[in-house]
Write an enzyme that holds these catalytic residues in place. Sequence first.
Site, PDB file in Angstrom:
ATOM      1  N   GLU A  69       1.334   5.579   7.617  1.00 10.63           N
ATOM      2  CA  GLU A  69       2.716   5.805   7.217  1.00 10.63           C
ATOM      3  C   GLU A  69       3.311   7.011   7.931  1.00 10.63           C
ATOM      4  O   GLU A  69       4.484   6.993   8.312  1.00 10.63           O
ATOM      5  CB  GLU A  69       2.807   5.980   5.695  1.00 10.63           C
ATOM      6  CG  GLU A  69       2.227   4.832   4.884  1.00 10.63           C
ATOM      7  CD  GLU A  69       2.766   3.466   5.270  1.00 10.63           C
ATOM      8  OE1 GLU A  69       3.928   3.376   5.719  1.00 10.63           O
ATOM      9  OE2 GLU A  69       2.025   2.475   5.127  1.00 10.63           O
ATOM     10  N   GLY A  97       0.815  -1.207   0.000  1.00  6.79           N
ATOM     11  CA  GLY A  97       0.000   0.000   0.000  1.00  6.79           C
ATOM     12  C   GLY A  97       0.848   1.255   0.000  1.00  6.79           C
ATOM     13  O   GLY A  97       0.614   2.185  -0.766  1.00  6.79           O
ATOM     14  N   GLU A 152       4.683  -2.465  13.456  1.00 11.06           N
ATOM     15  CA  GLU A 152       3.455  -2.549  12.672  1.00 11.06           C
ATOM     16  C   GLU A 152       2.211  -2.693  13.537  1.00 11.06           C
ATOM     17  O   GLU A 152       1.198  -2.055  13.284  1.00 11.06           O
ATOM     18  CB  GLU A 152       3.558  -3.689  11.659  1.00 11.06           C
ATOM     19  CG  GLU A 152       4.617  -3.476  10.592  1.00 11.06           C
ATOM     20  CD  GLU A 152       4.400  -2.222   9.761  1.00 11.06           C
ATOM     21  OE1 GLU A 152       3.300  -1.630   9.815  1.00 11.06           O
ATOM     22  OE2 GLU A 152       5.342  -1.830   9.045  1.00 11.06           O
ATOM     23  N   MET A 205       4.898   3.003   1.894  1.00 12.82           N
ATOM     24  CA  MET A 205       6.127   2.767   2.643  1.00 12.82           C
ATOM     25  C   MET A 205       6.550   4.041   3.347  1.00 12.82           C
ATOM     26  O   MET A 205       6.594   5.105   2.741  1.00 12.82           O
ATOM     27  CB  MET A 205       7.229   2.269   1.699  1.00 12.82           C
ATOM     28  CG  MET A 205       8.551   2.008   2.374  1.00 12.82           C
ATOM     29  SD  MET A 205       8.415   0.725   3.657  1.00 12.82           S
ATOM     30  CE  MET A 205       9.748   1.231   4.745  1.00 12.82           C
ATOM     31  N   GLU A 206       6.914   3.895   4.631  1.00 11.17           N
ATOM     32  CA  GLU A 206       7.139   5.018   5.535  1.00 11.17           C
ATOM     33  C   GLU A 206       8.544   5.594   5.496  1.00 11.17           C
ATOM     34  O   GLU A 206       9.003   6.202   6.468  1.00 11.17           O
ATOM     35  CB  GLU A 206       6.831   4.597   6.973  1.00 11.17           C
ATOM     36  CG  GLU A 206       7.816   3.596   7.596  1.00 11.17           C
ATOM     37  CD  GLU A 206       7.429   2.139   7.432  1.00 11.17           C
ATOM     38  OE1 GLU A 206       7.944   1.305   8.187  1.00 11.17           O
ATOM     39  OE2 GLU A 206       6.592   1.857   6.557  1.00 11.17           O
ATOM     40  N   ASN A 207       9.282   5.449   4.401  1.00 14.01           N
ATOM     41  CA  ASN A 207      10.649   5.963   4.316  1.00 14.01           C
ATOM     42  C   ASN A 207      10.752   7.356   4.938  1.00 14.01           C
ATOM     43  O   ASN A 207       9.923   8.220   4.682  1.00 14.01           O
ATOM     44  CB  ASN A 207      11.092   6.056   2.852  1.00 14.01           C
ATOM     45  CG  ASN A 207      10.718   4.833   2.051  1.00 14.01           C
ATOM     46  OD1 ASN A 207      11.165   3.738   2.323  1.00 14.01           O
ATOM     47  ND2 ASN A 207       9.861   5.032   1.055  1.00 14.01           N
TER      48      ASN A 207
END
Length: 844
Positions: A287, A250, A309, A252-254
């Site tokens: 995110e 869905g 998570e 990505m929390e970079n």
Amino acid sequence: MSKTIYLKDYTPFGYLVDSVQLTFDLAPNATRVTSKVAFRPNPDASDRRFFLHGENLKLIRASIDGEDISPELSAEGLSCPAPDAPFVFEAEVEIDPANNTALEGLYMSNGMYCTQCEAEGFRKITYYPDRPDVMSVFTVTVNGPHPVLLSNGNPQENGEHYATWHDPWPKPAYLFALVAGDLIAHPDQFTTMTGRKVDLNLWVRPGDEDKCAFGMQALKHSMTWDEQTYGREYDLDVFNIVAVDDFNMGAMENKGLNIFNSSAVLASPETSTDANFERIEAIIAHEYFHNWTGNRVTCRDWFQLCLKEGLTVYRDSQFTSDMRSKAVKRIGDVIDLRARQFAEDNGPLSHPVRPESFEEINNFYTATVYEKGAEVIGMLKRLVGDAAYAEALDLYFARHDGQACTIEDWLKVFEDVTDRDLSQFKRWYSQSGTPRLSVEESWDDGTFTLTFSQSTPTGSNTSPTEPQVIPIDVGLLGPNGNEVRGTEMLEMTQTTQSFSFEGLAAKPVPSILRGFSAPVILQNEAANPAFLLSHDTDPFNRWESGRALASATLIDMITNDGSPDGDYLDGKLAILRDDTLDPAFRALMLGQPDQSALASTLSESGILPDPSAIWGATETLKQAFAQHAQDVLPRIFAQSQIETPFAPDAEQAGKRTLAGATLAFISRLDGGAQAAAQYETADNMTLQLSALSCLLAAGRAETELAAFYDQWQHDRLVIDKWFSLQVVYAAPDKTAAVAQALTKHADFNWKNPNRFRAVFGALTTNHAGFHAADGAGYELLADWLIRLDPVNPQTTARMCRAFQTWRRYDADRQDMIATQLDRIAATPNLSRDSSEMVTRMLQA
């Protein structure tokens, strides 16, 4: 051969990383990546072997402290002798983003360069200790002929064909991100609680500019909520989001550069449904919340994945509850938990919230880690109370900021704040399976006693379990329906345990497990669901009572050729008539148990589920209610129409959801006439799609399907809906054929994860169609999984889960599924991802 990794074998990396400098010279088939990494010996490590992960890399050169070296290379990485003192390792590698179809590492999507490094994608970019406990500060320079060049952190320098970014916060490699391409920014600004200005940008391809406003609004709401609820302030000067069409997950929390699947961020009233808007709002929040629960405090190893998570899913659930309806959100979460996680917990893919081992970590991004992990957080908060939870979270951030942590670190802050021993509660992290909670009632001269017993079935992947701590929220209703005792939390810690309520005038009716206070299966033979449906003050248990009545009548219809239960139809009608209730809640109450959930219930009772019979019973019950409520449905439908301009808020969405639910029943009475009229006048996607769904269910959508495609063929996200709906609403005996025909359509790009899931995710959702007696659904899915695996192993492995419940069905279906699993397993060069999944299912 795949190697099994064990939690018990964890050891820290032999070296710490003080800084990382990366330079990218972008070219589609020959990108050069130059790395300069400052290492020093780790005093806490006993193993000083110098090994750097690396896969599919062409090494051009490598050096230590400026001296060229000739390291030993393998398929997994690079090793060489290293000094027992601080040193600088440099390497130059070449990679091929254009042919990286696995969508891990650096790859290309419609001419755009982008990355996905969680869990182990960074090793496909350069040689590095690609593990979450190695954290460092990154400085990145990107060279390329692209108008937009992005990476993590704050911008340092920008030129015509280059950009340098610096992230001052130490992070593991899985949070690295890079994007380069022809993109347009939707800009905004946010002022933090301490007055800092943060520049916000949502980057999209040309043509998507009109789909950014809601995503930006959701981001700002998330930032405000996290400050107000958790005291967490954003910590960089800029926050970027990029929409990407080809993405396995869905989002990505970079750090500072979130990369999103386009479907999880782009929205407009014309192209997105209310459900899309709510999903986008939740994913953006999820995110963003990772900035603290995942980025600033990360996980020591991938066995601790639930640490970031589970906690972040719990936080995004809280957020959605505050933004929308708390009751509806809770019910929706439980529906999803039961459909996905309970099936996982009770099948061959069962594993604890914190697994003990894995072969491929990508296979453990599961409902157990995410959704059950969130339920464990919720139970912990319930047990310690709101104030202690808040104090423990503050201590967690203060104590562990900038660290890679474990479940033990997480629980220790709660023990320190509350002075509680949480060793028994910790079993929720180590024991797999869904606990069964049975209850017996007794009444004696004003004292009402509930005796609970807990047990967890053991299967192929579960071990005998010990008693767990189970918070059971209970309320008591009097014979007249009035609440005589409000909600109380009973803390169960033993295998069998009794709780008494004294001083009651009459035997009460208990409302047990209010709010679904624990992820268990409640077994209560003395339950009075009809009474609770009419009188319970707890929204979840009122819904649960309606579901129990529906399940009971459906099972009677399936197994005994029974008729729809009158009490159930009357109770459902009473809910529909009640204009004081939230429209979204009323719409939920009109639903029926999922067909797969019914199959699970039958299997749990020792009955082999017949998917065709289940489908027939659900259709009969829907028709029965349509006829039962035919005098009321037109009024509710009319009352739910909205005259004001579209807004994607909870109030309007609730009304549209109720209108859609009533339209589905009306279509069973008028053959789709009202739906056809709505389709012609619909001015937003929610109305258009609900009408099209009703027409498909009525078998008269040919004209509208063609018109829908002609109208929206330019919009890939809307056409995903067009593909999906046709399979979802196909008759069971035609489902596989419909799916197969769609794979021949010119717009079926099977290498795009969204489009592949639109067809094959829909195929597995159509329970009776996928499990049709001829096995065509099984064979079709297996054919395409075998084709997809060498291109995108991650998506293939996740789609393999469709077969995880195979042991619940009859011998013929089991044989057919086993044949397909054997076919997949025998595929030459099958990926490690898919091999692990198929092997676990076959060994069940």
